[in-house]
Write a protein that holds these residues in place. Structure first.
Motif, mmCIF file in Angstrom:
data_model
loop_
_atom_site.group_PDB
_atom_site.id
_atom_site.type_symbol
_atom_site.label_atom_id
_atom_site.label_comp_id
_atom_site.label_asym_id
_atom_site.label_seq_id
_atom_site.Cartn_x
_atom_site.Cartn_y
_atom_site.Cartn_z
ATOM 1 N N SER A 39 -11.543 -11.728 57.719
ATOM 2 C CA SER A 39 -10.797 -10.657 58.378
ATOM 3 C C SER A 39 -9.746 -11.237 59.314
ATOM 4 N N ALA A 40 -10.040 -12.350 59.953
ATOM 5 C CA ALA A 40 -9.044 -13.003 60.807
ATOM 6 C C ALA A 40 -7.893 -13.532 59.955
ATOM 7 N N ALA A 41 -8.223 -14.095 58.793
ATOM 8 C CA ALA A 41 -7.180 -14.583 57.890
ATOM 9 C C ALA A 41 -6.358 -13.420 57.360
ATOM 10 N N GLY A 42 -7.007 -12.306 57.067
ATOM 11 C CA GLY A 42 -6.297 -11.116 56.598
ATOM 12 C C GLY A 42 -5.352 -10.579 57.653
ATOM 13 N N ALA A 43 -5.790 -10.593 58.913
ATOM 14 C CA ALA A 43 -4.933 -10.137 60.001
ATOM 15 C C ALA A 43 -3.736 -11.070 60.175
ATOM 16 N N LEU A 44 -3.987 -12.364 60.053
ATOM 17 C CA LEU A 44 -2.908 -13.337 60.156
ATOM 18 C C LEU A 44 -1.907 -13.145 59.021
ATOM 19 N N LEU A 45 -2.421 -12.914 57.830
ATOM 20 C CA LEU A 45 -1.565 -12.679 56.668
ATOM 21 C C LEU A 45 -0.744 -11.409 56.848
ATOM 22 N N ALA A 46 -1.361 -10.351 57.358
ATOM 23 C CA ALA A 46 -0.649 -9.099 57.587
ATOM 24 C C ALA A 46 0.466 -9.286 58.612
ATOM 25 N N THR A 47 0.206 -10.058 59.654
ATOM 26 C CA THR A 47 1.225 -10.336 60.664
ATOM 27 C C THR A 47 2.378 -11.120 60.061
ATOM 28 N N ALA A 48 2.053 -12.133 59.281
ATOM 29 C CA ALA A 48 3.097 -12.940 58.642
ATOM 30 C C ALA A 48 3.910 -12.100 57.674
ATOM 31 N N ARG A 49 3.237 -11.234 56.917
ATOM 32 C CA ARG A 49 3.933 -10.366 55.963
ATOM 33 C C ARG A 49 4.897 -9.425 56.697
ATOM 34 N N ALA A 50 4.462 -8.862 57.821
ATOM 35 C CA ALA A 50 5.313 -7.955 58.591
ATOM 36 C C ALA A 50 6.541 -8.692 59.135
ATOM 37 N N GLN A 51 6.336 -9.914 59.626
ATOM 38 C CA GLN A 51 7.461 -10.698 60.132
ATOM 39 C C GLN A 51 8.424 -11.059 59.011
ATOM 40 N N LEU A 52 7.914 -11.376 57.849
ATOM 41 C CA LEU A 52 8.754 -11.718 56.709
ATOM 42 C C LEU A 52 9.590 -10.527 56.272
ATOM 43 N N GLN A 53 9.021 -9.332 56.301
ATOM 44 C CA GLN A 53 9.752 -8.138 55.904
ATOM 45 C C GLN A 53 10.885 -7.820 56.871
ATOM 46 N N GLN A 54 10.788 -8.268 58.110
ATOM 47 C CA GLN A 54 11.836 -8.023 59.093
ATOM 48 C C GLN A 54 12.994 -9.003 58.968
ATOM 49 N N MET A 55 12.779 -10.108 58.280
ATOM 50 C CA MET A 55 13.819 -11.119 58.136
ATOM 51 C C MET A 55 14.820 -10.690 57.074
ATOM 52 N N PRO A 56 16.102 -11.039 57.264
ATOM 53 C CA PRO A 56 17.079 -10.733 56.225
ATOM 54 C C PRO A 56 16.801 -11.585 54.993
ATOM 55 N N GLU A 57 17.084 -11.019 53.827
ATOM 56 C CA GLU A 57 16.830 -11.748 52.589
ATOM 57 C C GLU A 57 17.775 -12.937 52.471
ATOM 58 N N VAL A 58 19.020 -12.754 52.879
ATOM 59 C CA VAL A 58 20.027 -13.800 52.769
ATOM 60 C C VAL A 58 20.818 -13.826 54.071
ATOM 61 N N ASP A 59 21.100 -15.018 54.586
ATOM 62 C CA ASP A 59 21.936 -15.165 55.767
ATOM 63 C C ASP A 59 23.390 -15.117 55.299
ATOM 64 N N ALA A 60 23.966 -13.909 55.263
ATOM 65 C CA ALA A 60 25.308 -13.706 54.717
ATOM 66 C C ALA A 60 26.361 -14.530 55.456
ATOM 67 N N ALA A 61 26.209 -14.682 56.761
ATOM 68 C CA ALA A 61 27.185 -15.465 57.525
ATOM 69 C C ALA A 61 27.151 -16.931 57.103
ATOM 70 N N ARG A 62 25.962 -17.467 56.900
ATOM 71 C CA ARG A 62 25.838 -18.873 56.478
ATOM 72 C C ARG A 62 26.379 -19.067 55.067
ATOM 73 N N VAL A 63 26.138 -18.101 54.178
ATOM 74 C CA VAL A 63 26.661 -18.174 52.818
ATOM 75 C C VAL A 63 28.182 -18.191 52.846
ATOM 76 N N ALA A 64 28.787 -17.332 53.663
ATOM 77 C CA ALA A 64 30.244 -17.286 53.772
ATOM 78 C C ALA A 64 30.790 -18.601 54.328
ATOM 79 N N GLU A 65 30.083 -19.173 55.289
ATOM 80 C CA GLU A 65 30.488 -20.445 55.884
ATOM 81 C C GLU A 65 30.469 -21.571 54.835
ATOM 82 N N ILE A 66 29.427 -21.623 54.050
ATOM 83 C CA ILE A 66 29.315 -22.656 53.019
ATOM 84 C C ILE A 66 30.348 -22.432 51.926
ATOM 85 N N ARG A 67 30.551 -21.172 51.528
ATOM 86 C CA ARG A 67 31.546 -20.865 50.497
ATOM 87 C C ARG A 67 32.937 -21.314 50.948
#
Length: 94
Positions: A39-67
């Motif tokens: 259950s502790a591992a499940g809670a940790l996984l749920a927290t990590a999943r929630a944080q991952l969902q808040q992150m942008p899929e792609v850093d558009a500014a960095r992509v533009a900089e590299i391009r």
């Protein structure tokens, strides 16, 4: 995100609102059967999943900089080297 050839960054698609609820029930049965450690591992996984969902899929500014750096010739591109790295990472199918 699509990379366009005209040098202007393509706008990334809006992230779909993925509910976190469907993922939680999958972890819940394992947590109930394995005890408090699971259950502790499940809670940790749920927290990590929630944080991952808040992150942008792609850093558009960095992509533009590299391009832009690629277009200015500041960064070299070796398609053969990239292909070799991809093959090494994924393994050879042939």
């Amino acid at each position: 995100m699509k990379i366009t050839s005209n040098g202007t960054p393509a706008t990334p698609p809006a992230p779909a609102a993925a509910p976190a609820a469907p993922a939680a029930p999958a972890a819940a049965p394992a947590a109930a059967t394995a005890g408090s450690g699971a259950s502790a591992a499940g809670a940790l996984l749920a927290t990590a999943r929630a944080q991952l969902q808040q992150m942008p899929e792609v850093d558009a500014a960095r992509v533009a900089e590299i391009r832009a750096a690629l277009e200015r010739g500041e960064i070299g591109f070796d398609a053969g080297k990239l292909a070799a790295l991809i093959e090494r990472y994924h393994g050879s199918a042939g």
